[in-house]
Design an enzyme around this catalytic site. Structure first.
Site, PDB file in Angstrom:
ATOM      1  N   HIS A 150       0.804  -1.228   0.000  1.00  0.00           N
ATOM      2  CA  HIS A 150       0.000   0.000   0.000  1.00  0.00           C
ATOM      3  C   HIS A 150       0.834   1.274   0.000  1.00  0.00           C
ATOM      4  O   HIS A 150       0.280   2.363  -0.055  1.00  0.00           O
ATOM      5  CB  HIS A 150      -0.957   0.020   1.196  1.00  0.00           C
ATOM      6  CG  HIS A 150      -0.267   0.278   2.504  1.00  0.00           C
ATOM      7  ND1 HIS A 150       0.468  -0.674   3.152  1.00  0.00           N
ATOM      8  CD2 HIS A 150      -0.179   1.391   3.255  1.00  0.00           C
ATOM      9  CE1 HIS A 150       0.965  -0.172   4.256  1.00  0.00           C
ATOM     10  NE2 HIS A 150       0.601   1.089   4.353  1.00  0.00           N
TER      11      HIS A 150
HETATM   12  C1  UD1 Z   1      -2.380   4.812   6.360  1.00  0.00           C
HETATM   13  C2  UD1 Z   1      -1.100   5.204   7.093  1.00  0.00           C
HETATM   14  C3  UD1 Z   1      -0.052   4.094   6.939  1.00  0.00           C
HETATM   15  C4  UD1 Z   1      -0.613   2.749   7.349  1.00  0.00           C
HETATM   16  C5  UD1 Z   1      -1.887   2.471   6.529  1.00  0.00           C
HETATM   17  C6  UD1 Z   1      -2.504   1.131   6.879  1.00  0.00           C
HETATM   18  C7  UD1 Z   1      -0.670   7.631   7.120  1.00  0.00           C
HETATM   19  C8  UD1 Z   1       0.161   8.722   6.553  1.00  0.00           C
HETATM   20  N1  UD1 Z   1      -0.523   6.410   6.544  1.00  0.00           N
HETATM   21  O1  UD1 Z   1      -2.087   4.792   4.967  1.00  0.00           O
HETATM   22  O2  UD1 Z   1       1.056   4.407   7.757  1.00  0.00           O
HETATM   23  O3  UD1 Z   1       0.341   1.741   7.107  1.00  0.00           O
HETATM   24  O4  UD1 Z   1      -2.816   3.527   6.805  1.00  0.00           O
HETATM   25  O5  UD1 Z   1      -3.647   0.920   6.165  1.00  0.00           O
HETATM   26  O6  UD1 Z   1      -1.430   7.847   8.030  1.00  0.00           O
HETATM   27  N2  UD1 Z   1      -9.435   4.391   2.165  1.00  0.00           N
HETATM   28  C9  UD1 Z   1     -10.616   3.703   2.043  1.00  0.00           C
HETATM   29  N3  UD1 Z   1     -11.219   3.255   3.181  1.00  0.00           N
HETATM   30  C10 UD1 Z   1     -10.694   3.447   4.414  1.00  0.00           C
HETATM   31  C11 UD1 Z   1      -9.479   4.148   4.525  1.00  0.00           C
HETATM   32  C12 UD1 Z   1      -8.855   4.606   3.375  1.00  0.00           C
HETATM   33  O7  UD1 Z   1     -11.141   3.502   0.971  1.00  0.00           O
HETATM   34  O8  UD1 Z   1     -11.298   3.016   5.426  1.00  0.00           O
HETATM   35  C13 UD1 Z   1      -8.778   4.904   0.946  1.00  0.00           C
HETATM   36  C14 UD1 Z   1      -8.799   6.433   0.955  1.00  0.00           C
HETATM   37  O9  UD1 Z   1      -9.908   6.907   0.282  1.00  0.00           O
HETATM   38  C15 UD1 Z   1      -7.509   6.819   0.309  1.00  0.00           C
HETATM   39  C16 UD1 Z   1      -6.589   5.642   0.547  1.00  0.00           C
HETATM   40  O10 UD1 Z   1      -7.390   4.556   0.981  1.00  0.00           O
HETATM   41  O11 UD1 Z   1      -7.667   6.961  -1.074  1.00  0.00           O
HETATM   42  C17 UD1 Z   1      -5.495   5.977   1.529  1.00  0.00           C
HETATM   43  O12 UD1 Z   1      -5.989   6.167   2.843  1.00  0.00           O
HETATM   44  P1  UD1 Z   1      -5.135   6.988   3.956  1.00  0.00           P
HETATM   45  O13 UD1 Z   1      -5.712   6.827   5.305  1.00  0.00           O
HETATM   46  O14 UD1 Z   1      -4.902   8.389   3.487  1.00  0.00           O
HETATM   47  O15 UD1 Z   1      -3.690   6.332   3.945  1.00  0.00           O
HETATM   48  P2  UD1 Z   1      -3.248   4.804   3.874  1.00  0.00           P
HETATM   49  O16 UD1 Z   1      -2.600   4.589   2.552  1.00  0.00           O
HETATM   50  O17 UD1 Z   1      -4.351   3.878   4.271  1.00  0.00           O
END
Ligand code: UD1
Length: 363
Positions: free
Chosen positions: A210
């Site tokens: 990811h």
């Molecule tokens: C975050 C953490 C990372 C951790 C990871 C585990 C930060 C900077 N990064 O990254 O350290 O390893 O979580 O998962 O905080 N999304 C969904 N549903 C959700 C959550 C996210 O669809 O419940 C999608 C969002 O729309 C976005 C993407 O996933 O497009 C990224 O989500 P985000 O929380 O910004 O960062 P992660 O890549 O999940």
């Protein structure tokens, strides 16, 4: 002592569960001097698969407050969390704010707390990858720069904090609350429904990806997946796909015959498939700790790690050059891998030490 416990993203939940359990246990044993505490979910992760199922399986109570921050750019997500948390401390001003790990929620709430005169306790403090292109590294450094109580997982973390000028008496080498969760649940792991049918006895590798550096560029992602697929022989890949990765993967539109692609898995099912895997290929940090304790071979697809103890003592190998992945996977499948050594304080009693330390500082 009034405590806020902050959780926002998937890797936070297994770190806070044991702390809440120990605070409750302490309160039951000391009814005259209980800790008052609230659980605050920032809402950074909000899907059932990424959040709710972890609360249910780890026995974490419903959050007292959900800030509902949701997704967004780094800045807008940070801002939403900060605005929400600032409101949440108006009426119930805590003395201490416990933040865990290195996600956006960790940094955002620690800044709000510190500016409001609330002590910051950081669980998993002091780890450093040295890679400033990772948002997590910035979150770690900012959070640690304003932390009052550092709860650490490793000797390396202790040394990093001392080198940064923090005082020895602020550092509590307590171990790893993620491992508390793992050891608590090791006899309760759940075989997923698809396990016997879809895998039908084949050996398999668990793959999780990811990090923006691995998944955001479609060409880089497809080359990486091609290389993994090429190395498999008779082995399968079980790939619980993070939502961020799913968006790019779907756009690539390629099929990988030996990949079994599933939604992000619940905690008990994920740990089950890891425990029974030939090995794990990942760009996560936390999983390298879990594979070390389970003595399962692990390849980390990154240039650096903030958890060098998983390489020094554990089963983790860092593979920065993706052209080498085939050789590593072949070695993994052949069973030619190092064995894990125990790591100090990764013993299931970390949350107990944290609560004891908090009790000492309040009295
Ligand atoms: C975050 C953490 C990372 C951790 C990871 C585990 C930060 C900077 N990064 O990254 O350290 O390893 O979580 O998962 O905080 N999304 C969904 N549903 C959700 C959550 C996210 O669809 O419940 C999608 C969002 O729309 C976005 C993407 O996933 O497009 C990224 O989500 P985000 O929380 O910004 O960062 P992660 O890549 O999940």
């Amino acid at each position: 002592m009034r405590i806020d416990i902050i959780a926002g993203a998937r890797p936070n939940f297994m770190k806070i569960g044991p702390i809440i359990r120990q605070l409750k246990k302490f309160n039951d044993a000391h009814p005259a001097a209980p800790f008052q505490f609230r659980l605050i979910h920032t809402g950074q992760h909000y899907d059932r698969n990424m959040s709710d199922s972890f609360f249910e399986q780890l026995g974490i109570p419903e959050p007292d407050i959900n800030l509902g921050a949701g997704s967004g750019t780094q800045a807008s997500q940070t801002a939403q969390i900060m605005i929400g948390y600032e409101k949440a401390i108006q009426d119930w001003k805590p003395d201490t704010c416990i933040v865990v790990g290195d996600v956006t929620s960790t940094m955002a709430c620690s800044i709000v707390a510190k500016k409001a005169g609330i002590k910051v306790a950081h669980v998993e403090a002091g780890i450093r990858s040295g890679d400033w292109s990772m948002p997590e590294e910035i979150n770690r450094i900012v959070t640690d720069s304003i932390t009052d109580y550092f709860f650490t997982t490793s000797e390396e973390a202790n040394a990093n904090l001392l080198k940064a000028g923090h005082r020895q008496e602020q550092i509590y080498y307590v171990g790893n609350t993620m491992i508390d969760s793992l050891l608590d649940n090791i006899d309760k792991l759940r075989k997923p429904d698809f396990f016997d049918t879809t895998l039908s006895g084949h050996p398999y590798i668990v793959l999780t990806l990811h990090r923006p550096s691995n998944v955001d560029d479609p060409e880089k992602l497809s080359t990486l997946l091609d290389r993994i697929h090429d190395a498999l022989g008779d082995c399968r890949v079980l790939f619980p796909m993070h939502p961020r990765t799913r968006k790019i993967f779907d756009a690539i539109g390629r099929e990988y015959k030996q990949f079994i692609i599933v939604e992000p898995m619940s905690y008990l099912e994920f740990m089950f498939v890891v425990k029974h895997a030939t090995g794990v290929v990942t760009d996560s940090g936390g999983i390298t700790e879990e594979t070390t304790v389970l003595n399962i071979p692990c390849i980390t697809l990154r240039d650096s790690t903030e958890r060098p103890e998983t390489i020094r003592l554990g089963t983790n190998e860092l593979v920065a050059d993706h052209s080498l992945i085939k050789g590593y996977i072949e070695r993994m499948i052949a069973g030619d891998w190092k064995q894990a050594q125990p790591i100090q304080y990764w013993d299931g009693k970390t949350a107990e030490r944290i609560v004891q330390a908090l009790n000492n500082v309040r009295s």
